[in-house]
Every structure is written in C-alpha cells, then in structure tokens.
Write an enzyme that holds these catalytic residues in place. Structure first.
Site, mmCIF file in Angstrom:
data_model
loop_
_atom_site.group_PDB
_atom_site.id
_atom_site.type_symbol
_atom_site.label_atom_id
_atom_site.label_comp_id
_atom_site.label_asym_id
_atom_site.label_seq_id
_atom_site.Cartn_x
_atom_site.Cartn_y
_atom_site.Cartn_z
ATOM 1 N N ARG A 64 -0.763 -14.715 3.721
ATOM 2 C CA ARG A 64 -1.012 -14.121 5.044
ATOM 3 C C ARG A 64 -0.697 -14.091 6.537
ATOM 4 N NH1 ARG A 64 -5.374 -10.719 4.672
ATOM 5 N NH2 ARG A 64 -6.733 -11.978 6.294
ATOM 6 N N ASN A 72 -1.479 -0.204 7.651
ATOM 7 C CA ASN A 72 -0.908 -1.320 8.123
ATOM 8 C C ASN A 72 0.110 -2.217 6.430
ATOM 9 O OD1 ASN A 72 -2.965 -2.712 6.155
ATOM 10 N ND2 ASN A 72 -3.627 -3.405 7.364
ATOM 11 N N GLU A 117 -9.312 -10.690 -6.935
ATOM 12 C CA GLU A 117 -8.603 -9.546 -6.882
ATOM 13 C C GLU A 117 -7.619 -9.563 -8.120
ATOM 14 O OE1 GLU A 117 -9.114 -9.210 -2.012
ATOM 15 O OE2 GLU A 117 -6.955 -9.795 -3.526
ATOM 16 N N TYR A 164 -12.607 -2.901 -2.138
ATOM 17 C CA TYR A 164 -12.461 -3.108 -0.941
ATOM 18 C C TYR A 164 -14.047 -2.539 -0.930
ATOM 19 C CZ TYR A 164 -7.790 -2.293 1.073
ATOM 20 O OH TYR A 164 -6.457 -2.711 2.074
ATOM 21 N N LYS A 166 0.505 -1.212 0.080
ATOM 22 C CA LYS A 166 -0.111 -0.198 0.184
ATOM 23 C C LYS A 166 0.632 1.360 -0.091
ATOM 24 C CE LYS A 166 -3.505 -2.594 3.037
ATOM 25 N NZ LYS A 166 -4.317 -1.754 4.100
ATOM 26 N N PHE A 223 -14.669 3.409 8.100
ATOM 27 C CA PHE A 223 -13.446 3.043 8.031
ATOM 28 C C PHE A 223 -13.564 3.271 6.506
ATOM 29 C CE2 PHE A 223 -13.461 -1.309 9.626
ATOM 30 C CZ PHE A 223 -12.619 -1.884 7.998
ATOM 31 N N HIS A 238 -1.536 -5.587 1.671
ATOM 32 C CA HIS A 238 -2.578 -6.397 1.194
ATOM 33 C C HIS A 238 -2.603 -7.983 0.785
ATOM 34 C CE1 HIS A 238 -6.918 -7.431 0.709
ATOM 35 N NE2 HIS A 238 -6.125 -8.080 -0.867
ATOM 36 N N ARG A 254 3.516 -6.809 9.489
ATOM 37 C CA ARG A 254 2.917 -5.733 9.738
ATOM 38 C C ARG A 254 3.470 -5.569 11.455
ATOM 39 N NH1 ARG A 254 -3.264 -6.924 7.802
ATOM 40 N NH2 ARG A 254 -3.274 -6.399 5.650
ATOM 41 N N THR A 260 -4.462 -8.165 9.777
ATOM 42 C CA THR A 260 -4.919 -7.175 10.143
ATOM 43 C C THR A 260 -4.621 -5.672 11.085
ATOM 44 O OG1 THR A 260 -6.586 -8.156 9.382
ATOM 45 C CG2 THR A 260 -7.109 -5.035 9.639
HETATM 46 P P1 CMP Z 1 -6.571 -5.148 5.036
HETATM 47 O O1 CMP Z 1 -6.296 -6.402 4.804
HETATM 48 O O2 CMP Z 1 -6.315 -4.186 2.908
HETATM 49 O O3 CMP Z 1 -8.330 -5.286 4.467
HETATM 50 C C1 CMP Z 1 -8.716 -4.473 5.343
HETATM 51 C C2 CMP Z 1 -8.695 -3.093 5.890
HETATM 52 O O4 CMP Z 1 -9.537 -2.425 6.197
HETATM 53 C C3 CMP Z 1 -7.520 -3.148 6.429
HETATM 54 O O5 CMP Z 1 -5.703 -4.776 5.732
HETATM 55 C C4 CMP Z 1 -7.331 -2.552 7.103
HETATM 56 O O6 CMP Z 1 -5.671 -1.870 6.198
HETATM 57 C C5 CMP Z 1 -8.409 -1.648 7.322
HETATM 58 N N1 CMP Z 1 -9.649 -1.901 8.383
HETATM 59 C C6 CMP Z 1 -9.479 -2.221 9.244
HETATM 60 N N2 CMP Z 1 -10.255 -2.091 9.786
HETATM 61 C C7 CMP Z 1 -9.523 -1.254 10.041
HETATM 62 C C8 CMP Z 1 -10.054 0.141 11.654
HETATM 63 N N3 CMP Z 1 -10.821 -0.453 12.418
HETATM 64 N N4 CMP Z 1 -10.314 1.126 11.135
HETATM 65 C C9 CMP Z 1 -9.356 1.460 10.195
HETATM 66 N N5 CMP Z 1 -8.985 0.960 8.879
HETATM 67 C C10 CMP Z 1 -9.717 -0.207 9.034
#
Ligand code: CMP
Length: 144
Positions: free
Chosen positions: A86, A113, A127, A50, A10, A58, A116, A103, A92
């Site tokens: 993963r 984070n 995807e 997404y 990202k 969010f 993805h 991460r 996450t």
């Molecule tokens: P990702 O694995 O790309 O998939 C969904 C994304 O949503 C996740 O990583 C985070 O970057 C984001 N995400 C999930 N939960 C939250 C949250 N509570 N606040 C902000 N971003 C979030």
C-alpha cells in the site's frame, strides 16, 4: 507461508507499459513473487473483485474499466507485504499520492490509478482466492 498480498496492474498500467517498473519495485525491496498471470477479467470477476463498492456511483464504470483490457494479477509474499504494498502504491487518488509512489509518479485520475493492492489481511485472503487457484501459487525459497 509468510504474509501474502494481491497486487494487480490494471488495464491503464499495462497499456502504458508500467509492468516491469512495478514488478521491479517489489523485487528490489526483497519480496517474493509467488503467483502471476495476464488476463482480461470478465465482468463477473471484476464485479466480484469490487463487490464492496457495489451501489456506489463509480461502480459500473470501475467494473467496465477493469474488464476492458489485460491486467497483470500477482501474489507477493514477505514481511508486512500488505502494508508495504500500500505504501508503494500510494493514496487512492493519484493527485494525493506522494511522489515516489506508483500512483504519485504516474497518475492524475482516480478512475485510472494504475494498480490495486489489498488493504488488509482479510481482503488479501479473499482477493487471492478469487483470482488464483492454490496450484497457481508457488512454494519456494529465495536463495540469499
Ligand atoms: P482501488 O484501490 O482498486 O479500489 C477501488 C477503486 O475504485 C479505486 O482503486 C479507484 O480506481 C476507484 N475509485 C475510488 N473512488 C473513485 C471515484 N470517486 N471515482 C472513480 N473511481 C473511483
């Protein structure tokens, strides 16, 4: 082909110079890079990526952030690459990710984070189809 997964560094990961480190982990494990490109995703593309989070508080910030800068979109191939990807990435929330994961090593903020990775065969297929044209994926053998 063997199992494939979609992995995306990202904008925060690109900005912080983590591209080579992340690619190195997948290469060193023995996975095959079959697609890679750098792009600034449109809001439309980020929103589609997404889509499952649409409606969550969010979601708008997530879409804005993903389209705020360059990402590195990749397709990696090999045995159980979805699950291993993963594992490499970690939980996450970076505060909950184990040390040694991407991460866990580099983040503290769930909205920043770094990376993805597809979480299932179904999401990997969706995807990969969203981010790559079939002709952008290479068919080749790794020489061993
Ligand atoms: P990702 O694995 O790309 O998939 C969904 C994304 O949503 C996740 O990583 C985070 O970057 C984001 N995400 C999930 N939960 C939250 C949250 N509570 N606040 C902000 N971003 C979030």
């Amino acid at each position: 082909p063997q199992e494939r997964t979609f992995i995306m560094i990202k904008p925060d990961g690109v900005h912080r110079g983590l591209v080579a480190d992340i690619i190195k982990r997948f290469e060193a494990k023995g996975y095959k890079l079959v697609g890679i490109k750098v792009l600034v995703p449109s809001k439309d593309l980020a929103g589609k990526h997404y889509a499952e989070h649409e409606g969550k508080p969010f979601y708008p910030g997530l879409v804005n952030f993903l389209s705020s800068g360059a990402v590195v979109a990749m397709v990696w191939e090999g045995k159980e690459v979805i699950k291993t990807g993963r594992t490499f990435i970690g939980a996450t929330n970076p505060l909950a990710s184990a040390p040694g994961t991407i991460r866990g090593d580099y983040g503290i903020d769930v909205g920043r984070n770094i990376i993805h990775g597809s979480d299932s065969v179904d999401s990997a297929q969706k995807e990969i189809a969203l981010w790559f044209k079939p002709a952008e994926l290479a068919e080749y053998e790794l020489i061993s």
